[in-house]
Enzyme design. Structure first.
Site, PDB file in Angstrom:
ATOM      1  N   TYR A  50      -1.357  -0.052  10.416  1.00  0.00           N
ATOM      2  CA  TYR A  50      -1.612  -0.663   9.104  1.00  0.00           C
ATOM      3  C   TYR A  50      -0.356  -0.563   8.223  1.00  0.00           C
ATOM      4  CZ  TYR A  50      -3.764  -0.917   4.405  1.00  0.00           C
ATOM      5  OH  TYR A  50      -4.075  -1.227   3.109  1.00  0.00           O
ATOM      6  N   SER A  95       0.819  -1.222   0.000  1.00  0.00           N
ATOM      7  CA  SER A  95       0.000   0.000   0.000  1.00  0.00           C
ATOM      8  C   SER A  95       0.845   1.261   0.000  1.00  0.00           C
ATOM      9  CB  SER A  95      -0.847  -0.031   1.269  1.00  0.00           C
ATOM     10  OG  SER A  95      -1.393   1.228   1.537  1.00  0.00           O
ATOM     11  N   GLU A 101       0.279   3.451   1.916  1.00  0.00           N
ATOM     12  CA  GLU A 101       0.358   3.809   3.344  1.00  0.00           C
ATOM     13  C   GLU A 101       1.779   3.618   3.895  1.00  0.00           C
ATOM     14  OE1 GLU A 101      -1.519   5.144   5.788  1.00  0.00           O
ATOM     15  OE2 GLU A 101      -2.855   5.690   4.168  1.00  0.00           O
TER      16      GLU A 101
HETATM   17  N1  GDD Z   1     -13.198   7.254   4.493  1.00  0.00           N
HETATM   18  C1  GDD Z   1     -13.335   8.583   4.479  1.00  0.00           C
HETATM   19  N2  GDD Z   1     -14.503   9.148   4.923  1.00  0.00           N
HETATM   20  N3  GDD Z   1     -12.301   9.329   4.042  1.00  0.00           N
HETATM   21  C2  GDD Z   1     -12.465  10.683   4.019  1.00  0.00           C
HETATM   22  C3  GDD Z   1     -13.656  11.315   4.441  1.00  0.00           C
HETATM   23  C4  GDD Z   1     -14.734  10.524   4.926  1.00  0.00           C
HETATM   24  O1  GDD Z   1     -15.798  10.988   5.319  1.00  0.00           O
HETATM   25  N4  GDD Z   1     -13.495  12.660   4.292  1.00  0.00           N
HETATM   26  C5  GDD Z   1     -12.268  12.851   3.789  1.00  0.00           C
HETATM   27  N5  GDD Z   1     -11.629  11.670   3.630  1.00  0.00           N
HETATM   28  C6  GDD Z   1     -10.263  11.488   3.117  1.00  0.00           C
HETATM   29  C7  GDD Z   1      -9.346  10.689   4.035  1.00  0.00           C
HETATM   30  O2  GDD Z   1      -8.839  11.533   5.078  1.00  0.00           O
HETATM   31  C8  GDD Z   1      -8.265  10.275   3.061  1.00  0.00           C
HETATM   32  O3  GDD Z   1      -7.341  11.348   2.894  1.00  0.00           O
HETATM   33  C9  GDD Z   1      -9.015  10.109   1.742  1.00  0.00           C
HETATM   34  O4  GDD Z   1     -10.297  10.709   1.935  1.00  0.00           O
HETATM   35  C10 GDD Z   1      -9.196   8.667   1.315  1.00  0.00           C
HETATM   36  O5  GDD Z   1      -9.714   7.919   2.385  1.00  0.00           O
HETATM   37  P1  GDD Z   1     -10.213   6.384   2.171  1.00  0.00           P
HETATM   38  O6  GDD Z   1     -11.111   6.299   0.990  1.00  0.00           O
HETATM   39  O7  GDD Z   1     -10.784   5.945   3.485  1.00  0.00           O
HETATM   40  O8  GDD Z   1      -8.908   5.579   1.785  1.00  0.00           O
HETATM   41  P2  GDD Z   1      -7.442   5.525   2.457  1.00  0.00           P
HETATM   42  O9  GDD Z   1      -6.539   6.395   1.653  1.00  0.00           O
HETATM   43  O10 GDD Z   1      -7.491   5.826   3.900  1.00  0.00           O
HETATM   44  O11 GDD Z   1      -7.040   3.998   2.326  1.00  0.00           O
HETATM   45  C11 GDD Z   1      -7.165   3.276   1.122  1.00  0.00           C
HETATM   46  O12 GDD Z   1      -6.049   3.413   0.305  1.00  0.00           O
HETATM   47  C12 GDD Z   1      -4.849   2.850   0.787  1.00  0.00           C
HETATM   48  C13 GDD Z   1      -3.802   3.013  -0.279  1.00  0.00           C
HETATM   49  O13 GDD Z   1      -3.209   4.240  -0.126  1.00  0.00           O
HETATM   50  C14 GDD Z   1      -7.377   1.820   1.448  1.00  0.00           C
HETATM   51  O14 GDD Z   1      -7.700   1.145   0.259  1.00  0.00           O
HETATM   52  C15 GDD Z   1      -6.180   1.200   2.052  1.00  0.00           C
HETATM   53  O15 GDD Z   1      -6.382  -0.194   2.245  1.00  0.00           O
HETATM   54  C16 GDD Z   1      -5.047   1.381   1.080  1.00  0.00           C
HETATM   55  O16 GDD Z   1      -3.876   0.818   1.589  1.00  0.00           O
END
Ligand code: GDD
Length: 321
Positions: free
Chosen positions: A147, A123, A125
């Site tokens: 993670y 990832s 991450e």
């Molecule tokens: N979930 C969520 N909900 N995210 C939000 C929101 C909300 O209401 N508002 C803003 N965000 C922002 C988060 O702070 C983050 O910067 C971005 O949206 C994406 O969040 P997510 O869709 O939850 O994904 P992620 O980046 O935390 O994690 C995903 O991507 C990673 C790869 O970089 C997942 O798929 C992980 O498993 C993966 O490793």
């Protein structure tokens, strides 16, 4: 000899796309699941195209018997805690599933002596704390969550098993990748679903966190294709898989609501409860290496991805009426 592909986490977004991709190319596809009775319905024609086998990720001995029984030529590991919102909850379980389980798989493969190729869904991450942007394979891995730390544990062990024991194993540093199959904990699905509900008059507002947060969002179908190329390559190599273009959560809202002729500003509320700590530098991948060495290209732009998700959500919504 045709491929026998073993996919962990097969009922998730990436597992299901990879299962479709490999089954369409003639592979026998085995999907592992923790509980056959509780496995969600697989999308499309997958339920008939793949064989499901029950396996608890922490049971190394059972994994060895699965290797013996099915003799996979390729293993793809998608089984993991993946929700971004909960990256630090239950740290021991995250380290066990996202880190230790990978080591158990690698060691079982090593002990089997079989020429199994292994690809790990790592990832972006792992780069969250580096302060360097864009991130490539050469960027130092600095986690900002349990993670990320667990993924680094797995990546380091993969490198070790590759270099010390000659296993064909590699990590794909996958940047955010989305699709109509995305779970609701992720911001793309949350926004698209709310936009469709608001358009239908069933919801009035959506609460989000930081609208300026930026991500490098690609299409999951493109990303599993990169992983398939990695296991077809002459030598095992870790690759960053990304589009190289970042968009903000506000851009995402603009596109999703815009596809339904709505102005997101009329519906989006900011709620600090959804805020996360900001990254040390923007998370944007430099995927030059996989493009040059394996000829991989993403086929779906950010705009096409959001429109694809909105279309699918509209169809699902009409079907449920
Ligand atoms: N979930 C969520 N909900 N995210 C939000 C929101 C909300 O209401 N508002 C803003 N965000 C922002 C988060 O702070 C983050 O910067 C971005 O949206 C994406 O969040 P997510 O869709 O939850 O994904 P992620 O980046 O935390 O994690 C995903 O991507 C990673 C790869 O970089 C997942 O798929 C992980 O498993 C993966 O490793």
């Amino acid at each position: 000899m045709s491929d026998v592909v073993l996919i962990t986490g097969v009922s998730g977004q990436d597992g299901s796309y990879l299962a479709e991709y490999t089954a369409a190319r003639g592979a026998r596809v085995i999907g592992t699941t923790r509980d056959l009775g509780a496995t969600p319905r697989l999308p499309g024609t997958l339920s008939t195209a793949i064989e499901l086998v029950e396996w608890d990720l922490m049971d190394k001995h059972h994994f060895s018997t699965i290797l013996d029984r099915y003799r996979p030529t390729k293993v793809y590991n998608f089984a993991a805690f993946s929700s971004g919102e909960h990256m630090d909850l239950n740290p021991e379980a995250v380290i066990e599933i996202n880190g230790l389980a990978v080591i158990k798989m690698l060691d079982a493969i090593k002990l089997s002596g079989a020429p199994v190729r292994f690809c790990q869904a790592s990832s972006s991450e792992v780069f969250a704390g580096t302060g360097i942007s864009p991130q490539s394979e050469a960027t130092p891995r600095v986690p900002r969550s349990v993670y990320g730390a667990a993924k680094i544990l797995a990546d380091n062990t993969i490198k070790l098993y590759r270099e010390k024991y000659g296993l064909f194993c590699c990590s794909a540093f996958l940047f955010n990748h989305e699709s109509p199959r995305r779970g609701e904990g992720f911001v793309t699905k949350k926004v698209v679903r709310a936009a469709v509900q608001i358009k239908a008059g069933r919801q009035k507002k959506i609460s989000l966190g930081n609208l300026s947060a930026a991500r490098d969002w690609g299409f999951a179908g493109d990303y599993v294709r990169a992983m398939a190329l990695m296991l077809k390559a002459a030598v095992p190599t870790d690759y960053v898989v990304a589009t190289g273009v970042a968009h903000t959560v506000a851009n995402l809202c603009e596109r999703a609501f815009g596809a339904l002729s709505l102005n997101y500003r009329d519906y989006v509320e900011v709620n600090p409860a959804f805020f996360r700590p900001t990254e040390a530098a923007p998370i944007v991948g430099d995927a030059s290496r996989v493009r040059q060495e394996l000829g991989w290209e993403p086929t779906t732009s950010f705009v096409e991805l959001v429109e694809m998700m909105v279309d699918a959500e509209l169809r699902a919504d009409r079907a449920s009426d």
